[in-house]
Design a protein around this motif. Structure first.
Motif, PDB file in Angstrom:
ATOM      1  N   HIS A   8       0.824  -1.066   0.025  1.00  0.00           N
ATOM      2  CA  HIS A   8      -0.133  -0.146   0.065  1.00  0.00           C
ATOM      3  C   HIS A   8       0.923   1.171  -0.179  1.00  0.00           C
ATOM      4  CE1 HIS A   8      -3.851  -2.240   1.641  1.00  0.00           C
ATOM      5  NE2 HIS A   8      -3.340  -2.560   0.516  1.00  0.00           N
ATOM      6  N   ILE A   9       2.042   1.348   0.827  1.00  0.00           N
ATOM      7  CA  ILE A   9       2.819   2.336   0.736  1.00  0.00           C
ATOM      8  C   ILE A   9       3.462   2.578  -0.635  1.00  0.00           C
ATOM      9  CG2 ILE A   9       5.236   3.145   1.521  1.00  0.00           C
ATOM     10  CD1 ILE A   9       4.527   1.745   4.233  1.00  0.00           C
ATOM     11  N   GLN A  10       3.786   1.601  -1.388  1.00  0.00           N
ATOM     12  CA  GLN A  10       4.345   1.691  -2.852  1.00  0.00           C
ATOM     13  C   GLN A  10       3.224   2.233  -3.684  1.00  0.00           C
ATOM     14  OE1 GLN A  10       7.522   1.131  -3.802  1.00  0.00           O
ATOM     15  NE2 GLN A  10       6.875   2.193  -5.471  1.00  0.00           N
ATOM     16  N   GLU A  11       2.064   1.864  -3.519  1.00  0.00           N
ATOM     17  CA  GLU A  11       0.781   2.060  -4.438  1.00  0.00           C
ATOM     18  C   GLU A  11       0.574   3.706  -4.244  1.00  0.00           C
ATOM     19  OE1 GLU A  11      -2.275  -0.465  -3.644  1.00  0.00           O
ATOM     20  OE2 GLU A  11      -1.192  -2.397  -4.479  1.00  0.00           O
ATOM     21  N   ASP A  26      13.794  15.734  -1.859  1.00  0.00           N
ATOM     22  CA  ASP A  26      14.961  15.817  -0.767  1.00  0.00           C
ATOM     23  C   ASP A  26      14.544  16.036   0.444  1.00  0.00           C
ATOM     24  OD1 ASP A  26      16.838  16.231  -2.868  1.00  0.00           O
ATOM     25  OD2 ASP A  26      16.034  18.494  -3.176  1.00  0.00           O
ATOM     26  N   ILE A  27      13.548  16.984   0.838  1.00  0.00           N
ATOM     27  CA  ILE A  27      13.127  17.022   2.337  1.00  0.00           C
ATOM     28  C   ILE A  27      11.452  16.766   2.427  1.00  0.00           C
ATOM     29  CG2 ILE A  27      13.330  18.701   4.423  1.00  0.00           C
ATOM     30  CD1 ILE A  27      15.666  19.875   3.032  1.00  0.00           C
ATOM     31  N   GLY A  28      11.207  16.272   3.541  1.00  0.00           N
ATOM     32  CA  GLY A  28       9.971  16.202   3.885  1.00  0.00           C
ATOM     33  C   GLY A  28       9.488  17.077   5.298  1.00  0.00           C
ATOM     34  N   TYR A 101       6.322   6.824   5.513  1.00  0.00           N
ATOM     35  CA  TYR A 101       7.246   5.743   4.600  1.00  0.00           C
ATOM     36  C   TYR A 101       6.760   6.066   3.493  1.00  0.00           C
ATOM     37  CZ  TYR A 101       7.640   2.663   8.802  1.00  0.00           C
ATOM     38  OH  TYR A 101       8.162   1.970   9.933  1.00  0.00           O
ATOM     39  N   VAL A 102       5.761   6.869   2.916  1.00  0.00           N
ATOM     40  CA  VAL A 102       5.505   7.105   1.571  1.00  0.00           C
ATOM     41  C   VAL A 102       6.211   8.248   1.205  1.00  0.00           C
ATOM     42  CG1 VAL A 102       3.860   8.393   0.055  1.00  0.00           C
ATOM     43  CG2 VAL A 102       2.969   6.325   1.793  1.00  0.00           C
ATOM     44  N   LEU A 106       9.298   8.270  -1.848  1.00  0.00           N
ATOM     45  CA  LEU A 106       9.428   9.442  -2.961  1.00  0.00           C
ATOM     46  C   LEU A 106      10.840   9.822  -3.090  1.00  0.00           C
ATOM     47  CD1 LEU A 106       6.003  10.946  -2.437  1.00  0.00           C
ATOM     48  CD2 LEU A 106       6.613   9.854  -4.363  1.00  0.00           C
ATOM     49  N   GLY A 107      11.942   9.587  -2.147  1.00  0.00           N
ATOM     50  CA  GLY A 107      12.968   9.811  -2.270  1.00  0.00           C
ATOM     51  C   GLY A 107      13.446  10.662  -0.878  1.00  0.00           C
ATOM     52  N   VAL A 108      12.922  11.072  -0.275  1.00  0.00           N
ATOM     53  CA  VAL A 108      12.898  11.904   0.891  1.00  0.00           C
ATOM     54  C   VAL A 108      13.992  11.226   1.739  1.00  0.00           C
ATOM     55  CG1 VAL A 108      12.008  12.971   3.124  1.00  0.00           C
ATOM     56  CG2 VAL A 108      10.851  13.168   1.109  1.00  0.00           C
ATOM     57  N   ARG A 109      15.144  12.133   2.335  1.00  0.00           N
ATOM     58  CA  ARG A 109      16.262  11.639   2.901  1.00  0.00           C
ATOM     59  C   ARG A 109      16.164  12.286   4.479  1.00  0.00           C
ATOM     60  NH1 ARG A 109      17.942  12.143  -1.753  1.00  0.00           N
ATOM     61  NH2 ARG A 109      19.266  14.233  -1.715  1.00  0.00           N
TER      62      ARG A 109
END
Length: 283
Positions: A8-11, A26-28, A101-102, A106-109
């Motif tokens: 579900h996270i991936q979807e 980059d940033i959340g 987790y989503v 999406l690439g957030v570090r």
């Protein structure tokens, strides 16, 4: 964790990715009560209401817009949670941290987590900001209970530095710069955040207990999100806006409207601090 939690996270992440023109973020940023206006600083913004995203819960709290704002902030690619989810809304802790987790997918570090909190440390005052050094999880739950999905993180994640020291040092440096420019020191504290389930504000005896256990501020969010962020390998800066004093022996009645009002007064310095942090941090 639920059997299909990782799927579900991936979807959800793929659904969002299909609607933005950025390969990675980059940033959340997670914005707490009264602090959602910071999203207005995001340029070239794409706004996505939570209710449109597959598998997402919906924010039900006043002062929380309930949407992602995705774009550019101070030269970085960001995804902003304009409103979060709370355990007291009736969501499981797994649902509360689902967006963390989503964002990782999406690439957030790096993650900046903000909240409105009551001050239990007698040296604090309403309107202060507090860098979170650590937390007490008093919610009675943990988002990692259940099946562990290795693709999300390890079974037993380390929590020795859940709130990144380098990020705190940078935030303190920035606050000193802001104070110098304004010719007025920024009241930036450091301390331990005690996270409770809510939704009621605590009794005097409970506040006294938590202060004696080492809590400096108290609120109804953040701890689950930071546990999930550490599990996912994200670096975290946590900042509380002290909206009221929660001293057990001197407790006065409090409303959510009062909390939002103080957060609004603190907003200009708070926004400047976070924006400069986003600009200067290395991700």
């Amino acid at each position: 964790m639920e059997p299909y939690y990782a799927e579900h996270i991936q979807e959800s992440a793929q659904w969002i990715s299909d609607r933005i023109d950025r390969r990675s973020l980059d940033i959340g940023l997670v914005l707490g009560s009264g602090l959602g206006d910071m999203a207005a600083q995001v340029e070239d913004a794409v706004t996505i209401p939570y209710e449109r995203i597959p598998h997402f819960p919906v924010s039900t709290v006043e002062g929380h817009a309930g949407q992602f704002v995705i774009g550019r902030l101070e030269g970085k690619s960001v995804i902003v949670m304009q409103g979060r989810f709370h355990y007291y809304e009736g969501y499981s802790m797994k649902k509360v941290v689902f967006p963390i987790y989503v964002m990782k997918q999406l690439g957030v570090r790096s993650l900046v987590i903000t909240n409105a909190a009551g001050g239990m440390n007698r040296t604090f005052q309403a309107g202060d900001l507090m860098l979170i050094t650590d937390h007490l999880n008093m919610t009675g739950d943990n988002p990692l209970i259940g099946i562990n999905h290795p693709e999300l993180g390890p079974r037993f994640p380390d929590m020795s530095e859940a709130y990144n020291r380098e990020y705190r040092a940078l935030a303190k440096q920035i606050s000193e710069q802001i104070g110098h420019e304004r010719n007025e020191p920024v009241r930036l504290q450091e301390g331990v955040y005690a996270g409770i389930s809510g939704p009621n504000y605590l009794h005097p005896a409970e506040l006294t207990m938590l202060a004696r256990l080492g809590g400096d501020a108290i609120g109804m969010s953040t701890v689950g999100e930071v546990i999930a962020a550490s599990h996912a390998g994200l670096k975290v800066l946590g900042i509380s806006c002290i909206t009221d004093m929660a001293i057990g022996e001197e407790l006065e009645p409090l409303t959510h409207e009062q909390v939002v009002a103080v957060a609004n007064r603190t907003k200009p310095v708070f926004i400047e601090l976070v924006c400069r942090f986003v600009r200067e941090v290395s991700v």
